[in-house]
Write a protein that holds these residues in place. Structure first.
Motif, mmCIF file in Angstrom:
data_model
loop_
_atom_site.group_PDB
_atom_site.id
_atom_site.type_symbol
_atom_site.label_atom_id
_atom_site.label_comp_id
_atom_site.label_asym_id
_atom_site.label_seq_id
_atom_site.Cartn_x
_atom_site.Cartn_y
_atom_site.Cartn_z
ATOM 1 N N GLY A 1 -13.130 -20.313 -31.103
ATOM 2 C CA GLY A 1 -14.574 -19.878 -30.551
ATOM 3 C C GLY A 1 -14.382 -19.779 -29.017
ATOM 4 O O GLY A 1 -14.555 -18.958 -28.517
ATOM 5 N N LEU A 2 -14.704 -21.127 -28.592
ATOM 6 C CA LEU A 2 -14.775 -21.329 -27.054
ATOM 7 C C LEU A 2 -13.804 -20.489 -26.381
ATOM 8 O O LEU A 2 -14.022 -19.661 -25.370
ATOM 9 C CB LEU A 2 -14.620 -22.674 -26.580
ATOM 10 C CG LEU A 2 -15.686 -23.435 -26.925
ATOM 11 C CD1 LEU A 2 -15.497 -24.951 -26.806
ATOM 12 C CD2 LEU A 2 -17.214 -23.042 -26.344
ATOM 13 N N LEU A 3 -12.535 -20.460 -26.774
ATOM 14 C CA LEU A 3 -11.254 -19.844 -25.955
ATOM 15 C C LEU A 3 -11.700 -18.255 -26.034
ATOM 16 O O LEU A 3 -11.016 -17.524 -25.168
ATOM 17 C CB LEU A 3 -10.079 -20.177 -26.624
ATOM 18 C CG LEU A 3 -8.789 -19.960 -25.697
ATOM 19 C CD1 LEU A 3 -9.082 -20.940 -24.385
ATOM 20 C CD2 LEU A 3 -7.619 -20.344 -26.574
ATOM 21 N N THR A 4 -12.321 -17.700 -26.682
ATOM 22 C CA THR A 4 -12.760 -16.284 -26.700
ATOM 23 C C THR A 4 -13.344 -15.853 -25.327
ATOM 24 O O THR A 4 -13.110 -14.987 -24.901
ATOM 25 C CB THR A 4 -13.496 -15.762 -28.118
ATOM 26 O OG1 THR A 4 -12.806 -16.101 -29.079
ATOM 27 C CG2 THR A 4 -13.741 -14.386 -28.172
ATOM 28 N N VAL A 5 -14.100 -16.938 -25.098
ATOM 29 C CA VAL A 5 -14.739 -16.519 -23.679
ATOM 30 C C VAL A 5 -13.957 -16.533 -22.695
ATOM 31 O O VAL A 5 -14.048 -15.452 -21.777
ATOM 32 C CB VAL A 5 -15.910 -17.926 -23.326
ATOM 33 C CG1 VAL A 5 -16.498 -17.560 -22.094
ATOM 34 C CG2 VAL A 5 -16.995 -17.813 -24.464
ATOM 35 N N PHE A 6 -12.847 -17.221 -22.602
ATOM 36 C CA PHE A 6 -11.815 -17.318 -21.574
ATOM 37 C C PHE A 6 -11.145 -15.709 -21.711
ATOM 38 O O PHE A 6 -10.661 -15.115 -20.738
ATOM 39 C CB PHE A 6 -10.921 -18.184 -21.692
ATOM 40 C CG PHE A 6 -9.623 -17.987 -20.589
ATOM 41 C CD1 PHE A 6 -9.644 -18.316 -19.431
ATOM 42 C CD2 PHE A 6 -8.305 -17.650 -21.185
ATOM 43 C CE1 PHE A 6 -8.436 -17.988 -18.618
ATOM 44 C CE2 PHE A 6 -7.187 -17.689 -20.686
ATOM 45 C CZ PHE A 6 -7.348 -17.843 -19.162
ATOM 46 N N PHE A 7 -10.665 -15.373 -22.714
ATOM 47 C CA PHE A 7 -9.866 -14.216 -23.090
ATOM 48 C C PHE A 7 -10.842 -12.964 -22.807
ATOM 49 O O PHE A 7 -10.343 -11.893 -22.378
ATOM 50 C CB PHE A 7 -9.520 -14.105 -24.490
ATOM 51 C CG PHE A 7 -8.110 -14.695 -24.690
ATOM 52 C CD1 PHE A 7 -6.955 -14.214 -24.383
ATOM 53 C CD2 PHE A 7 -8.337 -16.019 -25.100
ATOM 54 C CE1 PHE A 7 -5.771 -14.731 -24.516
ATOM 55 C CE2 PHE A 7 -6.884 -16.744 -25.284
ATOM 56 C CZ PHE A 7 -5.745 -16.304 -25.155
ATOM 57 N N PHE A 8 -11.980 -13.106 -23.109
ATOM 58 C CA PHE A 8 -13.170 -11.897 -22.458
ATOM 59 C C PHE A 8 -13.007 -11.925 -21.195
ATOM 60 O O PHE A 8 -12.759 -10.735 -20.426
ATOM 61 C CB PHE A 8 -14.555 -12.377 -22.910
ATOM 62 C CG PHE A 8 -15.507 -11.351 -22.593
ATOM 63 C CD1 PHE A 8 -15.797 -10.151 -22.915
ATOM 64 C CD2 PHE A 8 -16.266 -11.688 -21.142
ATOM 65 C CE1 PHE A 8 -16.738 -9.375 -22.434
ATOM 66 C CE2 PHE A 8 -17.094 -10.863 -20.546
ATOM 67 C CZ PHE A 8 -17.377 -9.606 -21.156
ATOM 68 N N ILE A 9 -13.098 -12.918 -20.444
ATOM 69 C CA ILE A 9 -12.868 -12.922 -18.727
ATOM 70 C C ILE A 9 -11.543 -12.226 -18.363
ATOM 71 O O ILE A 9 -11.444 -11.539 -17.577
ATOM 72 C CB ILE A 9 -13.063 -13.993 -18.140
ATOM 73 C CG1 ILE A 9 -14.403 -14.755 -18.303
ATOM 74 C CG2 ILE A 9 -12.701 -14.143 -16.702
ATOM 75 C CD1 ILE A 9 -14.624 -16.365 -18.026
ATOM 76 N N ALA B 1 -20.891 -10.095 -15.691
ATOM 77 C CA ALA B 1 -20.568 -11.100 -16.877
ATOM 78 C C ALA B 1 -19.595 -12.049 -16.162
ATOM 79 O O ALA B 1 -19.429 -13.023 -16.663
ATOM 80 C CB ALA B 1 -19.656 -10.066 -17.966
ATOM 81 N N GLU B 2 -18.525 -11.482 -15.179
ATOM 82 C CA GLU B 2 -17.716 -12.180 -14.467
ATOM 83 C C GLU B 2 -18.434 -13.548 -13.790
ATOM 84 O O GLU B 2 -18.089 -14.625 -13.770
ATOM 85 C CB GLU B 2 -17.039 -11.618 -13.455
ATOM 86 C CG GLU B 2 -15.974 -12.470 -12.493
ATOM 87 C CD GLU B 2 -14.615 -12.506 -13.209
ATOM 88 O OE1 GLU B 2 -13.814 -13.210 -12.496
ATOM 89 O OE2 GLU B 2 -14.399 -11.981 -14.239
ATOM 90 N N GLU B 3 -19.578 -13.065 -13.232
ATOM 91 C CA GLU B 3 -20.226 -14.134 -12.340
ATOM 92 C C GLU B 3 -20.979 -15.295 -13.412
ATOM 93 O O GLU B 3 -20.974 -16.346 -12.791
ATOM 94 C CB GLU B 3 -21.538 -13.373 -11.575
ATOM 95 C CG GLU B 3 -20.969 -12.514 -10.491
ATOM 96 C CD GLU B 3 -20.511 -13.628 -9.170
ATOM 97 O OE1 GLU B 3 -21.111 -14.526 -8.775
ATOM 98 O OE2 GLU B 3 -19.275 -13.430 -8.954
ATOM 99 N N ALA B 4 -21.305 -14.765 -14.452
ATOM 100 C CA ALA B 4 -22.135 -15.555 -15.301
ATOM 101 C C ALA B 4 -21.326 -16.552 -16.220
ATOM 102 O O ALA B 4 -21.348 -17.666 -16.381
ATOM 103 C CB ALA B 4 -22.966 -14.678 -16.196
#
Length: 399
Positions: free
Chosen positions: A67-75, A265-268
């Motif tokens: 779950g959480l790591l999906t945010v990193f992979f999105f970036i 999205a990158e900034e946030a």
């Protein structure tokens, strides 16, 4: 916003700060898991919560990794999209090099592991996927710490290489290690991604008195959660959803916009990723108990992982890069040298996230699993040190 929070958020956008937090959390996890308090660590990591009906009753460790790591992979996917549209990877001749390097870095380590375990019986050879993947977060962290003066294209090369070989590894998991792939959920996830793309690129229209770009921003959060749930339910590693959504982001601002959705999205999300996502993931994943690793040094699994990651990755990444540059029109960025690529080949040997996932999927024997995990940690530590030495020397030569 108070000045102290502004400075904190700015610091969290730095790869170096992110890397230090990540490595610090991993060290805490290792000490915790091998201390007298190991029971509390295991209880926290295996505590499960979430709706069971949606296959989302996961442990804390699974929520962190899936779950959480999906945010990193999105970036990561979002940054890669920016490079493809505006940056280094616009030139196909330069983009080809890290992509082929990634393929070499997938095939050679797997072949090395299989060669070492060719005469082994039982399930030993099932771990051939373990040395395939590069841990993007750790590799970027080491590069940020030791290579502050190294050219920017080096980071882009590593980002592309690590993203491609992780996607390859996830495909291997879906095809070779997933017995219950849910095609219906996968098709619905693809439809969700098509909707995500429409939110990014669809024409502006009036809707219920609001501009569609405003409603689009409001829909992106629920859409992202829906896509993640569907990908997770399909049996494919859920972080693929993050990469896919990142690659579909719009990188150009339209009339009336000060910045593009990609930039917003990158900034946030980058401070969230650096300050929360990666440290929590490392804390929940790096705590591997090394007790009970009987026969560690005599195990073909141990040597297959060590040889595949440390030797196979370097040979695959460097060899594939050199061959494609030698025999095709692809060429290395003028700011880079072949010793830089060798250094990246060493950093690519850091296998953590998906390597540990491969180990879990490969072995039912606790002894085999502990040997594989111990070898992953040892190989990754060696890669960190060797990569830091090679790139650190290059960094000093550029001062």
């Amino acid at each position: 916003m108070p000045a102290v929070f502004t400075r904190m958020i700015a610091a969290l956008r730095s790869d170096m700060v992110s890397g230090l937090l990540l490595i610090g959390a991993a060290l805490v996890a290792m000490i915790w898991a091998n201390s007298s308090l190991a029971g509390s660590y295991e209880a926290l990591r295996t505590f499960a919560f979430g709706p069971a009906g949606l296959h989302l009753r996961l442990t804390v460790q699974e929520w962190a990794a899936d779950g959480l790591l999906t945010v990193f992979f999105f970036i990561v996917g979002n940054e890669l999209k920016q490079e493809l549209v505006h940056g280094e990877l616009r030139d196909p001749r330069r983009a080809m090099l890290p992509i082929v390097a990634a393929l070499g870095g997938v095939a050679v380590p797997a072949a090395v592991f299989l060669a070492v375990n060719a005469g082994s019986g039982g399930e030993a050879a099932r771990g051939w996927g373990i040395p395939m993947a590069t841990d993007i977060a750790f590799a970027l962290a080491v590069l940020a710490i030791v290579g502050r003066r190294l050219p920017t294209p080096l980071r882009t090369f590593l980002l592309t290489l690590a993203t491609v070989d992780d996607v390859c590894a996830v495909i291997v998991i879906a095809v070779g290690y997933t017995a219950d792939l849910n095609l219906a959920a996968l098709v619905m996830a693809a439809a969700g991604l098509a909707g995500w793309a429409w939110l990014q690129y669809g024409r502006d229209r009036a809707a219920a008195g609001l501009r569609s770009r405003v409603t689009g921003r409001l829909l992106q959060g629920p859409f992202a959660v829906l896509i993640w749930v569907l990908v997770h339910g399909s049996g494919v590693h859920a972080t693929v959803a993050g990469v896919a959504m990142g690659l579909l982001m719009r990188t150009r601002a339209r009339d009336g916009e000060t910045t593009s959705p990609s930039h917003r999205a990158e900034e946030a999300l980058r401070p969230v990723s650096s300050g929360l996502v990666l440290p929590v993931f490392a804390l929940m994943s790096a705590g591997i108990s090394l007790s009970g690793a009987g026969g560690f040094w005599s195990s073909t699994i141990t040597w297959g992982v060590l040889a595949g990651l440390i030797g196979g990755k370097l040979i695959g990444v460097f060899g594939a890069s050199w061959l494609v540059a030698r025999f095709t029109s692809a060429h290395l960025n003028p700011q880079l040298s072949w010793i830089d690529i060798a250094g990246l080949g060493v950093l690519a040997s850091i296998g953590f996230t998906i390597s540990l996932l491969f180990a879990e999927l490969s072995y039912t024997s606790q002894a085999h699993l502990t040997q594989a995990k111990g070898a992953i940690l040892l190989a990754s530590a060696v890669a960190c040190v060797l990569g830091a030495v090679v790139l650190g020397l290059r960094n000093r030569n550029r001062e």
